[in-house]
Enzyme design. Structure first.
Site, short mmCIF file in Angstrom:
data_model
loop_
_atom_site.label_atom_id
_atom_site.label_comp_id
_atom_site.label_asym_id
_atom_site.label_seq_id
_atom_site.Cartn_x
_atom_site.Cartn_y
_atom_site.Cartn_z
N HIS A 71 1.16 -1.01 0.05
CA HIS A 71 0.20 0.04 -0.17
C HIS A 71 0.79 1.13 -0.03
CE1 HIS A 71 1.10 -1.05 4.32
NE2 HIS A 71 0.64 0.17 4.96
N HIS A 117 0.58 5.27 1.01
CA HIS A 117 -0.37 6.44 1.91
C HIS A 117 -0.11 7.06 1.22
CE1 HIS A 117 0.74 4.54 5.90
NE2 HIS A 117 1.45 3.37 5.53
P1 5GP Z 1 1.53 0.07 6.93
O1 5GP Z 1 2.13 1.03 8.72
O2 5GP Z 1 1.62 -0.64 7.36
O3 5GP Z 1 2.85 1.20 6.80
O4 5GP Z 1 0.68 0.77 7.10
C1 5GP Z 1 -1.12 0.31 7.15
C2 5GP Z 1 -2.01 0.95 7.45
O5 5GP Z 1 -3.41 0.73 7.74
C3 5GP Z 1 -1.35 2.32 8.92
O6 5GP Z 1 -1.27 3.66 8.95
C4 5GP Z 1 -2.65 1.40 9.64
O7 5GP Z 1 -3.57 3.76 10.52
C5 5GP Z 1 -3.75 1.68 8.55
N1 5GP Z 1 -4.97 0.97 9.34
C6 5GP Z 1 -4.66 -0.51 10.22
N2 5GP Z 1 -5.55 -0.87 10.48
C7 5GP Z 1 -6.70 -0.84 9.38
C8 5GP Z 1 -8.13 -0.82 9.17
O8 5GP Z 1 -8.87 -1.72 9.59
N3 5GP Z 1 -8.85 -0.06 8.03
C9 5GP Z 1 -8.69 0.93 7.98
N4 5GP Z 1 -9.10 1.19 6.70
N5 5GP Z 1 -7.09 1.50 7.93
C10 5GP Z 1 -6.32 0.93 8.45
#
Ligand code: 5GP
Length: 144
Positions: A107, A109
């Site tokens: 993903h 951001h």
């Molecule tokens: P990462 O830390 O993997 O780069 O980003 C994961 C993102 O997913 C984080 O910004 C977190 O806030 C978001 N996130 C975690 N759980 C959920 C969820 O259940 N729904 C949504 N929409 N975002 C989520």
């Protein structure tokens, strides 16, 4: 989870793609799904995930699927810019837990920034108000 490992089909974003978990959708086509981050680092924090691939990170993304996916990332970034008119936008992507990744489906951001506004912590913020997320999603979707 370190950089090497296997894709977990029950990760949160896989569940969202299957419709097993709810999400506030911004836009969707056959290549990617864009939805609001539920713990936003800033107003309008949006995530874009690829469909139809089991890629935990950028390294694992098949090369022949990357270009179409990145076009969606760019399109959503443009829509966020047009809808919310921030002063800047951070586009980030983490590979592996030691790099800050917490959900292991690729993903990007898209995080709007405004002069003087402090960014909330990555994955450490408080859960957003659902009505506000839906309103932001509608504003962004109108500009896709
Ligand atoms: P990462 O830390 O993997 O780069 O980003 C994961 C993102 O997913 C984080 O910004 C977190 O806030 C978001 N996130 C975690 N759980 C959920 C969820 O259940 N729904 C949504 N929409 N975002 C989520």
């Amino acid at each position: 989870m370190a950089l090497n490992g296997t894709y977990d089909p029950d990760n949160i974003f896989a569940k969202i793609l299957r419709g097993d978990m709810p999400a506030v959708t911004v836009h969707e086509d056959d290549v990617a799904l864009a939805f609001m981050d539920i713990f936003p680092q800033a107003k309008g924090h949006t995530l874009v995930i690829p469909k139809g691939v089991q890629a935990r990170n950028l390294i694992e993304m098949p090369g022949d699927r990357l270009g179409s996916y990145m076009l969606r990332v760019q399109n959503i970034t443009r829509a966020v810019a047009a809808a919310l008119e921030p002063d800047g936008i951070v586009v980030t992507q983490f590979n592996g837990a030691p790099a800050g990744q917490t959900v292991f489906h690729l993903h990007f951001h898209i995080i709007p920034r405004w002069e003087g506004e402090v960014l909330a912590g990555h994955s450490g913020g408080k859960q957003a108000d659902m009505d506000e997320l839906k309103s932001l999603a509608r504003q962004i979707a109108a500009k896709v």
